[in-house]
Design an enzyme around this catalytic site. Structure first.
Site, PDB file in Angstrom:
ATOM      1  N   LYS A  22       0.859  -1.211   0.000  1.00 40.40           N
ATOM      2  CA  LYS A  22       0.000   0.000   0.000  1.00 40.40           C
ATOM      3  C   LYS A  22       0.882   1.243   0.000  1.00 40.40           C
ATOM      4  O   LYS A  22       0.653   2.177  -0.763  1.00 40.40           O
ATOM      5  CB  LYS A  22      -0.868  -0.006   1.245  1.00 40.40           C
ATOM      6  N   ASN A  23       1.916   1.254   0.837  1.00 41.84           N
ATOM      7  CA  ASN A  23       2.726   2.464   1.016  1.00 41.84           C
ATOM      8  C   ASN A  23       3.763   2.668  -0.074  1.00 41.84           C
ATOM      9  O   ASN A  23       4.479   3.675  -0.064  1.00 41.84           O
ATOM     10  CB  ASN A  23       3.368   2.473   2.405  1.00 41.84           C
ATOM     11  N   ARG A  92      -4.855  10.746   4.568  1.00 39.71           N
ATOM     12  CA  ARG A  92      -3.776  11.680   4.894  1.00 39.71           C
ATOM     13  C   ARG A  92      -2.713  11.744   3.813  1.00 39.71           C
ATOM     14  O   ARG A  92      -2.137  12.778   3.551  1.00 39.71           O
ATOM     15  CB  ARG A  92      -3.116  11.224   6.195  1.00 39.71           C
ATOM     16  N   CYS A 116      -4.667  12.283  12.697  1.00 37.58           N
ATOM     17  CA  CYS A 116      -5.492  11.073  12.644  1.00 37.58           C
ATOM     18  C   CYS A 116      -5.318  10.364  13.979  1.00 37.58           C
ATOM     19  O   CYS A 116      -4.794  10.924  14.937  1.00 37.58           O
ATOM     20  CB  CYS A 116      -5.053  10.184  11.494  1.00 37.58           C
ATOM     21  N   ARG A 121       0.248  14.301  13.024  1.00 41.18           N
ATOM     22  CA  ARG A 121       0.714  14.129  11.628  1.00 41.18           C
ATOM     23  C   ARG A 121       0.947  15.491  10.945  1.00 41.18           C
ATOM     24  O   ARG A 121       0.318  15.842   9.951  1.00 41.18           O
ATOM     25  CB  ARG A 121      -0.270  13.292  10.796  1.00 41.18           C
ATOM     26  N   PRO A 122       1.825  16.328  11.477  1.00 41.40           N
ATOM     27  CA  PRO A 122       2.077  17.632  10.854  1.00 41.40           C
ATOM     28  C   PRO A 122       2.694  17.476   9.458  1.00 41.40           C
ATOM     29  O   PRO A 122       3.166  16.384   9.105  1.00 41.40           O
ATOM     30  CB  PRO A 122       3.079  18.282  11.806  1.00 41.40           C
ATOM     31  N   ILE A 123       2.677  18.551   8.671  1.00 41.71           N
ATOM     32  CA  ILE A 123       3.280  18.515   7.328  1.00 41.71           C
ATOM     33  C   ILE A 123       4.301  19.644   7.170  1.00 41.71           C
ATOM     34  O   ILE A 123       4.612  20.065   6.052  1.00 41.71           O
ATOM     35  CB  ILE A 123       2.188  18.623   6.232  1.00 41.71           C
ATOM     36  N   ASP A 124       4.822  20.134   8.291  1.00 40.97           N
ATOM     37  CA  ASP A 124       5.775  21.261   8.244  1.00 40.97           C
ATOM     38  C   ASP A 124       7.006  20.934   7.402  1.00 40.97           C
ATOM     39  O   ASP A 124       7.494  21.792   6.654  1.00 40.97           O
ATOM     40  CB  ASP A 124       6.176  21.660   9.669  1.00 40.97           C
ATOM     41  N   LEU A 125       7.487  19.701   7.461  1.00 43.79           N
ATOM     42  CA  LEU A 125       8.706  19.357   6.696  1.00 43.79           C
ATOM     43  C   LEU A 125       8.408  19.380   5.192  1.00 43.79           C
ATOM     44  O   LEU A 125       9.238  19.797   4.376  1.00 43.79           O
ATOM     45  CB  LEU A 125       9.229  17.978   7.113  1.00 43.79           C
ATOM     46  N   ASP A 307       4.867   0.578  12.157  1.00 40.02           N
ATOM     47  CA  ASP A 307       3.643  -0.060  11.638  1.00 40.02           C
ATOM     48  C   ASP A 307       3.513  -1.508  12.079  1.00 40.02           C
ATOM     49  O   ASP A 307       2.494  -2.145  11.795  1.00 40.02           O
ATOM     50  CB  ASP A 307       3.599   0.005  10.101  1.00 40.02           C
ATOM     51  N   ARG A 399      -8.319  -0.714   5.376  1.00 42.40           N
ATOM     52  CA  ARG A 399      -7.468   0.259   4.687  1.00 42.40           C
ATOM     53  C   ARG A 399      -6.099  -0.341   4.353  1.00 42.40           C
ATOM     54  O   ARG A 399      -5.409   0.138   3.467  1.00 42.40           O
ATOM     55  CB  ARG A 399      -7.277   1.507   5.550  1.00 42.40           C
TER      56      ARG A 399
HETATM   57  C1  EPZ Z   1       4.300   6.901   6.259  1.00 45.97           C
HETATM   58  O1  EPZ Z   1       3.526   7.933   6.866  1.00 45.97           O
HETATM   59  C2  EPZ Z   1       3.379   5.690   6.189  1.00 45.97           C
HETATM   60  N1  EPZ Z   1       2.217   6.008   5.352  1.00 45.97           N
HETATM   61  C3  EPZ Z   1       2.929   5.305   7.594  1.00 45.97           C
HETATM   62  O2  EPZ Z   1       2.147   4.119   7.484  1.00 45.97           O
HETATM   63  C4  EPZ Z   1       4.158   4.996   8.441  1.00 45.97           C
HETATM   64  O3  EPZ Z   1       3.764   4.711   9.747  1.00 45.97           O
HETATM   65  C5  EPZ Z   1       5.105   6.212   8.435  1.00 45.97           C
HETATM   66  O4  EPZ Z   1       5.442   6.569   7.063  1.00 45.97           O
HETATM   67  C6  EPZ Z   1       6.404   5.943   9.179  1.00 45.97           C
HETATM   68  O5  EPZ Z   1       7.046   4.836   8.613  1.00 45.97           O
HETATM   69  C7  EPZ Z   1       2.340   5.967   4.021  1.00 45.97           C
HETATM   70  O6  EPZ Z   1       3.411   5.711   3.479  1.00 45.97           O
HETATM   71  C8  EPZ Z   1       1.094   6.240   3.221  1.00 45.97           C
HETATM   72  P1  EPZ Z   1       6.398  10.266   8.379  1.00 45.97           P
HETATM   73  P2  EPZ Z   1       4.098   9.456   6.899  1.00 45.97           P
HETATM   74  O7  EPZ Z   1       6.268  11.535   7.627  1.00 45.97           O
HETATM   75  O8  EPZ Z   1       4.814   9.743   5.633  1.00 45.97           O
HETATM   76  C9  EPZ Z   1       6.616  13.477  11.821  1.00 45.97           C
HETATM   77  C10 EPZ Z   1       0.335   2.697   7.862  1.00 45.97           C
HETATM   78  O9  EPZ Z   1      -0.027   2.141   8.902  1.00 45.97           O
HETATM   79  N2  EPZ Z   1       6.497  14.482  10.747  1.00 45.97           N
HETATM   80  O10 EPZ Z   1       7.612   9.426   8.192  1.00 45.97           O
HETATM   81  O11 EPZ Z   1       2.984  10.345   7.292  1.00 45.97           O
HETATM   82  C11 EPZ Z   1       5.296  12.719  12.011  1.00 45.97           C
HETATM   83  O12 EPZ Z   1       4.435  13.456  12.846  1.00 45.97           O
HETATM   84  C12 EPZ Z   1       0.776   4.151   7.897  1.00 45.97           C
HETATM   85  O13 EPZ Z   1       0.415   2.143   6.730  1.00 45.97           O
HETATM   86  C13 EPZ Z   1       6.643  15.828  11.088  1.00 45.97           C
HETATM   87  O14 EPZ Z   1       6.852  16.183  12.246  1.00 45.97           O
HETATM   88  O15 EPZ Z   1       5.131   9.332   8.101  1.00 45.97           O
HETATM   89  C14 EPZ Z   1       5.731  11.438  12.647  1.00 45.97           C
HETATM   90  O16 EPZ Z   1       5.891  11.651  14.040  1.00 45.97           O
HETATM   91  C15 EPZ Z   1       0.554   4.775   9.259  1.00 45.97           C
HETATM   92  N3  EPZ Z   1       6.521  16.760  10.110  1.00 45.97           N
HETATM   93  C16 EPZ Z   1       7.111  11.189  12.010  1.00 45.97           C
HETATM   94  O17 EPZ Z   1       7.523  12.431  11.436  1.00 45.97           O
HETATM   95  C17 EPZ Z   1       6.267  16.414   8.802  1.00 45.97           C
HETATM   96  O18 EPZ Z   1       6.182  17.319   7.934  1.00 45.97           O
HETATM   97  C18 EPZ Z   1       7.064  10.145  10.897  1.00 45.97           C
HETATM   98  O19 EPZ Z   1       6.173  10.597   9.926  1.00 45.97           O
HETATM   99  C19 EPZ Z   1       6.131  15.052   8.484  1.00 45.97           C
HETATM  100  C20 EPZ Z   1       6.245  14.098   9.474  1.00 45.97           C
END
Ligand code: EPZ
Length: 422
Positions: A22-23, A92, A116, A121-125, A307, A399
């Site tokens: 999926k990812n 998301r 969620c 789940r911020p998107i600042d980065l 995960d 999902r």
């Molecule tokens: C991906 O989510 C996966 N989803 C998630 O899988 C997975 O848990 C996660 O990576 C970590 O491996 C998909 O690929 C669709 P991150 P993503 O950005 O990209 C923080 C599942 O169960 N962060 O690596 O959203 C964030 O809050 C799902 O299949 C910021 O602070 O994960 C988190 O604490 C759940 N600012 C950490 O980084 C940002 O701009 C990891 O998030 C982005 C992220």
């Protein structure tokens, strides 16, 4: 609302094929926007999130469809840059469309994806990196993000955290950028490597995925059509492995990439599972009773995946001894614990730490899934529990797992899905 009903006590035995990841599919579907051509993507799982992403691409004007696990997207007819809010809010990872739409069209409107069940789940980065590349992104304004970019310029980006989504978004934004882009402290997940392989088949200039520095050469204007087979889902594979660990059964998993499961294999062996690795398969035999793990931390890849945290805690809840599990990636990923405690588990939570004191056995009862992997953990607990476990909130489980009740029934589980009113 449908429910999943599990009657525990069977040792699962047999063979399961693991579906596509999926990812990996989700960012690859976002990448189809870039080539304005035909994209054929094989080994795709039939999941709600994949369906939502396909619907978004159609609403953007692309021709898209899925048949027998193969997705076809023709993005030559793309005629909109506005992501429908009702769809973006449902998933998301729609935020991953920011990069390719800015790269190809120079503008994008998307509703803020919001948090969620597992954290804010911020998107600042994502936003900070795209701004560094020259995008004008009006942050959240009445719940929407408006982005525009005459051109995107290559930039030497240092991520504060190896965010999977931010790494993917920058890769997609950088393909047409003026000049080179470097992504340092990049996420190293196998799904990032699969995305790079997809982009290289398109003719994009991308190297380094799987390491902490990714380079995107940029400037490529016309990209070509692509045909690609998606990697297997390592989290579905890991989840199936835990069904053997928690029931003391024996499973043969095929169509997997064992190298993607290093930390999962290591810790399941540590908990007493026997695991025999073949080329694209493995056989796992669960112990009579799992052993506790002193301390397990979830970490970015190649560390133990967040995960898989809920699933292994379900198994540790019946282990001999006490385990300490630290969730270092997300803020709120222990919601399922309360449901396991209803089944008799002994779990003490302290912030991002769970202390799991193994009990002799769990007892089936009514439980509620509140997120995808937590829901999977409840299914696993039900397989080992005495009696019947009735799981509501199955929409979360669907999902990420294709027909989980059918697959587990094939290897001896007493599990069925019941629609409301049945
Ligand atoms: C991906 O989510 C996966 N989803 C998630 O899988 C997975 O848990 C996660 O990576 C970590 O491996 C998909 O690929 C669709 P991150 P993503 O950005 O990209 C923080 C599942 O169960 N962060 O690596 O959203 C964030 O809050 C799902 O299949 C910021 O602070 O994960 C988190 O604490 C759940 N600012 C950490 O980084 C940002 O701009 C990891 O998030 C982005 C992220």
């Amino acid at each position: 609302m449908a429910k999943i009903i599990v009657t525990g006590g069977q040792k699962l035995k047999g063979e399961l094929r693991v579906e596509g990841a999926k990812n990996a599919v989700l960012p690859i579907l976002a990448a189809t926007i870039l080539n304005g051509g035909v994209n054929v993507i094989k080994n795709c799982p039939q999941l709600k999130d994949v369906g939502i992403m396909l619907e978004i691409l159609k609403r953007l004007g692309c021709r898209a469809g899925m048949k027998n696990g193969t997705i076809t997207v023709d993005s030559s007819t793309l005629n909109s840059t506005e992501i429908p809010a009702e769809l973006a809010m449902e998933m998301r990872s729609s935020i991953i469309l920011l990069g390719p739409l800015l790269a190809r069209c120079g503008k994008v409107t998307i509703s803020y994806p919001g948090g969620c069940e597992i954290g804010p789940r911020p998107i600042d980065l994502h936003l900070k990196s795209l701004k560094l590349m020259g995008a004008k992104v009006q942050d959240v304004h009445r719940g929407f993000i408006y982005g525009e970019a005459e051109t995107l310029n290559g930039y030497d980006i240092q991520l504060d955290y190896p965010s999977v989504g931010a790494t993917e978004n920058i890769m997609l934004a950088a393909v047409f950028a003026e000049g080179e882009t470097y992504i340092r402290n990049a996420a190293k997940e196998p799904e990032i490597v699969d995305l790079q392989n997809y982009l290289r088949k398109m003719g994009a200039d991308v190297q380094g995925a799987g390491t902490s520095v990714i380079r995107v050469g940029g400037k490529k204007k016309k990209l070509c059509d692509v045909e690609h087979q998606v990697i297997p889902d390592r989290i579905v594979a890991g989840t199936y492995m835990v069904t053997a660990g928690i029931t003391g059964g024996q499973l043969h998993l095929k169509d997997i990439v064992p190298e993607h499961l290093g930390a999962v294999i290591y810790n399941l062996r540590d908990a007493g599972c026997r695991i025999n690795i073949e080329k694209n398969a493995l056989t796992i035999t669960g112990p009579a009773r799992p052993r506790a793990l002193d301390t397990l931390r979830t970490l970015p890849y190649p560390g133990f995946p967040t995960d898989m945290q809920a699933q292994i805690v379900a198994m540790l809840s019946i282990a001999r001894g006490t385990s300490v599990v630290v969730e270092t990636v997300f803020e709120n990923r222990f919601q399922y614990a309360e449901e396991l405690i209803k089944m008799g588990a002994n779990i003490k939570l302290q912030g991002r730490i769970a202390v799991v004191k193994g009990v002799r056995g769990l007892t089936g009862t009514f439980v509620n899934a509140r997120d995808l992997r937590g829901g999977a953990a409840l299914v696993l607990a039900g397989l080992a529990a005495d009696g019947e476990t009735v799981i509501s909130g199955t929409k979360h489980i669907e999902r990420g797992y294709e027909k989980i009740e059918e697959r587990l029934s094939q290897v001896g589980a007493n599990i069925r899905r019941v629609e409301d009113g049945q």
